[in-house]
Write a protein that holds these residues in place. Structure first.
Motif: not given
Lengths: 225, 426
Positions: B79, A36-38, B76, B81, A52-53, B15, B8, A49-50, A40, B4-5, B11-12
């Motif tokens: 899906d 289950y990944l982004y 989220e 994620t 950085k978390l 994109r 992202n 991204f991960y 885009f 970071t979130i 960015r979503e």
């Protein structure tokens, strides 16, 4: 274990911390049942991204991302968005994200599901590599051949209740059955061995030619062409 | 991690081309404007640019942002994620904060791009305006009269309006005593008059008025005869020299002809200090609009922590709509309050309360009162009214909007955190 669900009763600990605790999550890697990944993002971006978390510093992040992309064999595809990846590639990048923090414990949910035999073999090789690196891998799967193939210890749960736990060899070995594997034995000698055993205390249950698994056969065929 | 979130999330939106679509829509609306015919007034086009930007373009963008922020978390979760995030060492509240920050960044980019473009076009249009119409691109600070009185005879008073007869029979006087408190040293002053006019000569659309501006400290005064129109306020420039530190200014007005009348109230004369501050005023308006975006984002994200995507979108839109009509909701609940539960004939005879009205009280009035108390007041963020009149948006207004948003958003974030913390993800 990851705090996605809460226990109806009881408590659990991981690596000495209550499960779901943020401290313990720093030491855990997780690959869900499906990747289950982004979609885009591309491989580098998703790993960044991960990473950085986990508050991994920039330089170290870059080093780990490059190494992992290389290890999972996605160097040529690392700039492509994930929506252009095959399922096998997604599993591999999923596995890479699971170990971006160099975890002590890796939790893998159905890591080989939906993969073709080669993809499955590669995934299993990567998991065995974790073992060689000294990481503990918890793997849940319905594909028992995979479990037998790569696990040292197994536990069987039925409706949430632990049925059995122990080493794979220990649980699968049939103590009351002896198997001899002999190469190039003639039919006369086979009959002689059989007569000898029957003359003693044992009963011959079967005399077989051991066979490879289908997976081994397929990989042999594909790899030799 | 919150950042970071947020990045992202942004960015979503980039994109998936959502940001470009919103900017494109905004540009399209603004590009259509020059071909729409307007009234003959030279500043009508600028007014239209302001109204369209702060009402139509902003509304379009808010709709887009509501759609994104109300669906982000549900998607989220759908899906899955969210597994990837929540299995990492990040507190759930930070995920929510990251989402809010991401959409706030998106809104800031939208407003910055479209707002800058709109402002540039307005300034270009303003450069061709005659001087008397350039008030719209200024930032005037308003001073209300501290005192209002009638000297001489008042003709009559009706509905709060005092009418005086021309030819010095009565003179209306407004006193301004705090003019020096706010304006910068070099600012100019002007007085805006909007009296009602009538004449015994029949219908007239203009009458001459004598206007006298007097500084009591310096004992300086200036008297002019100016035409007052029925439908438009008129403006008198005030010499900066005649307004000094701690000075008290009197403005007296009366119609020249004995056949003419003016109807006046204390609010009919306002004094403005004028600064060339359109850019800063426009920026303040955009900041207030941004706070409005921020508030609806927080509300939409709060709903999305518990609701599915479609329900979350509808809820956010309903809150947004009701937040604009709070006054009507309050008025409506007050109207219900006016009904006496004994006022119907039959129940009154039986000395029993009217059950229908009792139920109405509990089912409609009380919920309406609660709704008007709980819902955010989006009218608070209306900065267009200042820009259309060329009035400087007080920094206090920006501060109050900021404080209101901070408190309301803080409460919403707290509720979101509690809900999201208790959610399970199967």
């Amino acid at each position: 274990m990851l705090g996605l669900l809460f226990p109806t009763s009881g408590k659990s600990w991981l690596l000495g911390y209550p499960s779901g605790d943020l401290t313990v999550k720093r030491k855990i890697g997780f690959l869900p049942e499906e990747s289950y990944l982004y979609k885009f993002l591309n491989a580098e971006e998703i790993l960044d991204f991960y990473a950085k978390l986990f508050d991994i510093p920039k330089k170290e992040r870059k080093r780990r991302i490059d190494t992992l992309i290389h290890d999972v064999g996605l160097v040529s595809y690392c700039k492509r968005p994930l929506n252009q990846y095959s399922k096998g590639m997604l599993r591999r990048i999923g596995l890479a994200q699971a170990i971006i923090n160099d975890p002590e414990l890796v939790i893998l949910d159905e890591p080989t599901s939906g993969l073709d035999p080669i993809g499955s073999r590669e995934m299993k090789d990567l998991i065995l590599e974790f073992k060689r690196q000294g990481k503990t891998v918890v793997l849940s799967s319905h594909l028992l051949a995979d479990v037998q193939d790569i696990c040292d210890r197994i536990a069987i749960l039925n409706k949430g209740v632990l049925q059995v736990i122990g080493g794979v060899k220990e649980l699968l070995s049939q103590r009351d059955v002896i198997e001899f594997m002999v190469k190039n034995l003639s039919e006369i000698d086979i009959q002689a061995v059989k007569s000898f055993i029957e003359g003693r205390s044992g009963n011959v249950v079967s005399i077989n030619h051991p066979s490879a698994t289908l997976e081994e056969l397929f990989i042999n065929i594909i790899q030799h062409r | 991690m919150t950042l970071t979130i947020a990045i992202n999330t942004l960015r979503e939106a980039l994109r998936k081309k959502t940001l470009y679509v919103l900017i494109g829509l905004g540009l399209l609306v603004m590009l259509v404007l020059p071909v729409i015919p307007t009234t003959d007034e030279p500043d009508a086009r600028i007014k239209m640019m302001l109204v369209v930007f702060f009402q139509i373009v902003v509304l379009l963008c808010i709709a887009g942002v509501i759609f994104l922020s109300a669906t982000s978390l549900p998607h989220e979760i759908e899906d899955r994620t969210i597994y990837g995030i929540l299995s990492k060492p990040i507190a759930r509240v930070k995920v929510i904060m990251g989402k809010i920050l991401g959409f706030a960044l998106l809104s800031a980019i939208l407003l910055a791009i479209l707002g800058l473009l709109n402002m540039a076009v307005i300034q270009h249009l303003a450069s061709n305006l005659p001087e008397e119409y350039r008030g719209i691109v200024k930032a005037r600070t308003e001073f209300a009269a501290s005192q209002f009185d009638i000297q001489g005879k008042l003709h009559h008073a009706r509905e709060g309006i005092t009418w005086i007869e021309g030819g010095r029979a009565g003179i209306a006087r407004w006193t301004f005593s705090d003019l020096r408190k706010k304006p910068a040293n070099k600012s100019a002053f002007e007085a805006e008059f909007s009296p009602k006019i009538e004449s015994s000569r029949g219908f007239v659309d203009t009458i001459p008025l004598v206007v006298r501006v007097e500084d009591t400290n310096l004992r300086r005064s200036k008297t002019e005869v100016l035409p007052a129109r029925v439908d438009k306020p008129f403006i008198v420039k005030i010499d900066t020299e005649s307004v000094q530190e701690n000075s008290v200014m009197h403005i007296t007005v009366f119609p020249v002809h004995p056949t003419d009348y003016i109807g006046v109230t204390q609010e009919d004369v306002k004094v403005f200090s004028i600064q060339k501050g359109f850019v800063s005023n426009y920026t303040k308006a955009v900041i207030i609009t941004f706070l409005k975006f921020l508030l609806i984002i927080v509300i939409a994200v709060m709903g999305s922590t518990y609701l599915s995507a479609p329900v979350s979108i509808v809820s956010a839109f309903v809150v947004f709509l009701c937040g604009h009509i709070l006054e009507y909701i309050k008025d409506f609940s007050l109207l219900i309050q006016c009904n006496d539960v004994h006022d119907h004939v039959l129940p009154a005879m039986l000395e029993k309360p009217n059950i229908l009205l009792v139920y109405m009280d509990y089912l409609i009035k009380k919920p309406l009162e609660w709704i008007s108390f709980v819902l955010p007041d989006f009218k608070r963020f209306d900065s267009l009214k200042f820009l259309l009149k060329g009035i400087n948006i007080p920094i206090e207004t920006v501060g109050v909007s900021f404080g209101y948003t901070a408190v309301y958003a803080g409460i919403c974030l707290f509720i979101s955190a509690i809900i999201f913390k208790k959610r399970e993800f199967l």
